[in-house]
Design an enzyme around this catalytic site. Sequence first.
Site, PDB file in Angstrom:
ATOM      1  N   ASP A  25       5.105  10.149   8.439  1.00  0.00           N
ATOM      2  CA  ASP A  25       4.493  10.445   7.137  1.00  0.00           C
ATOM      3  C   ASP A  25       3.425   9.402   6.800  1.00  0.00           C
ATOM      4  O   ASP A  25       2.752   9.496   5.771  1.00  0.00           O
ATOM      5  CB  ASP A  25       5.544  10.600   6.028  1.00  0.00           C
ATOM      6  CG  ASP A  25       6.310   9.328   5.761  1.00  0.00           C
ATOM      7  OD1 ASP A  25       6.136   8.343   6.500  1.00  0.00           O
ATOM      8  OD2 ASP A  25       7.103   9.314   4.791  1.00  0.00           O
ATOM      9  N   SER A  26       3.229   8.451   7.709  1.00  0.00           N
ATOM     10  CA  SER A  26       2.085   7.534   7.577  1.00  0.00           C
ATOM     11  C   SER A  26       0.784   8.337   7.572  1.00  0.00           C
ATOM     12  O   SER A  26      -0.256   7.831   7.161  1.00  0.00           O
ATOM     13  CB  SER A  26       2.070   6.523   8.728  1.00  0.00           C
ATOM     14  OG  SER A  26       2.110   7.188   9.980  1.00  0.00           O
ATOM     15  N   GLU A  59      14.372   7.775   6.117  1.00  0.00           N
ATOM     16  CA  GLU A  59      14.333   6.356   5.744  1.00  0.00           C
ATOM     17  C   GLU A  59      15.576   5.983   4.940  1.00  0.00           C
ATOM     18  O   GLU A  59      15.873   6.626   3.925  1.00  0.00           O
ATOM     19  CB  GLU A  59      13.086   6.069   4.894  1.00  0.00           C
ATOM     20  CG  GLU A  59      11.799   6.130   5.694  1.00  0.00           C
ATOM     21  CD  GLU A  59      10.571   5.724   4.889  1.00  0.00           C
ATOM     22  OE1 GLU A  59      10.712   5.164   3.777  1.00  0.00           O
ATOM     23  OE2 GLU A  59       9.455   5.966   5.380  1.00  0.00           O
ATOM     24  N   GLU A  63      11.470  -1.480  10.731  1.00  0.00           N
ATOM     25  CA  GLU A  63      10.107  -1.801  10.294  1.00  0.00           C
ATOM     26  C   GLU A  63      10.056  -3.163   9.615  1.00  0.00           C
ATOM     27  O   GLU A  63      10.764  -3.410   8.622  1.00  0.00           O
ATOM     28  CB  GLU A  63       9.590  -0.693   9.343  1.00  0.00           C
ATOM     29  CG  GLU A  63       8.147  -0.933   8.923  1.00  0.00           C
ATOM     30  CD  GLU A  63       7.449   0.303   8.369  1.00  0.00           C
ATOM     31  OE1 GLU A  63       8.023   1.411   8.396  1.00  0.00           O
ATOM     32  OE2 GLU A  63       6.311   0.141   7.897  1.00  0.00           O
TER      33      GLU A  63
END
Length: 259
Positions: free
Chosen positions: A43-44, A113, A178
């Site tokens: 989704d970046s 996430e 991350e």
Amino acid sequence: MLTVKIKKIIKKKYKKKIVCLTAYSKNIAEILDKYCDIILVGDSLGTVLYDYNTTRKVSLNTIIEHSKSVRKGIKNSLMVVDMPYKTYRNKKEALKNAKHVISQTRCDAIKLEGGKKIIEIVKHLIKNKIQVMGHIGLLPQSQKGKFTFKGKTEIEKNKIFNDAKILASSGVFGIVMECIEKSLAKKITSSIKIPTIGIGSSAYCDGQILVTDDLLGLNNKNYRFVKKYANLKISIDKAINRFKEDVIKKLFPKNKNTY
Ligand code: KIV
């Protein structure tokens, strides 16, 4: 039940590094497919392609359309698709949307996430035969304020470590980590049996992922955790300038470009 492709990736954990990159379109996916174990439709794409100020603005439809394109470029790699913000707030919503993403895009797995907070949702998806990848540390969908590395305090370290452990025992096949502090990344990687895929989380991960646009130098961003392997922005600029000059000087099109 894990698929054969996923089992192969898990087996690499103690043997060979796992190579992962993001793709948002067929042309890029086709190139990556020769080299990557995992291709993520992240989704970046919201911040990288659409210039949104947050990935939260990415809709289910947008990620599905890009994933359909990416699917056409992949023959070998495992294709993982990010579930956008607010598409997995409860078990029912998560299952409905995950099934929709998989049926529309024919991806192999989805990524969510979060750790402990979403564990019941993760378990529910896995119980319903959906392959899930975890994502811990910096969570762009829920991060408030400045993006910075995670694991600065003992409390934060313990929370992230517990997130990794609980996700691993829930049946996810891998975890993206991350921007996690190096010693914590090392501890997590050696404490769980599934692969950790790092982005800004040191070499102590079982594999690495980057946003492809960043490593190709398609933007002006300079992140500490990115190595630029090309500067395509400059190459494209030069090519477009040559086209412009050719058009102005009437050097293009030539006879051979004409019907
Ligand atoms: O959205 C994305 O591209 C990601 C990677 C940064 C891991 O989640």
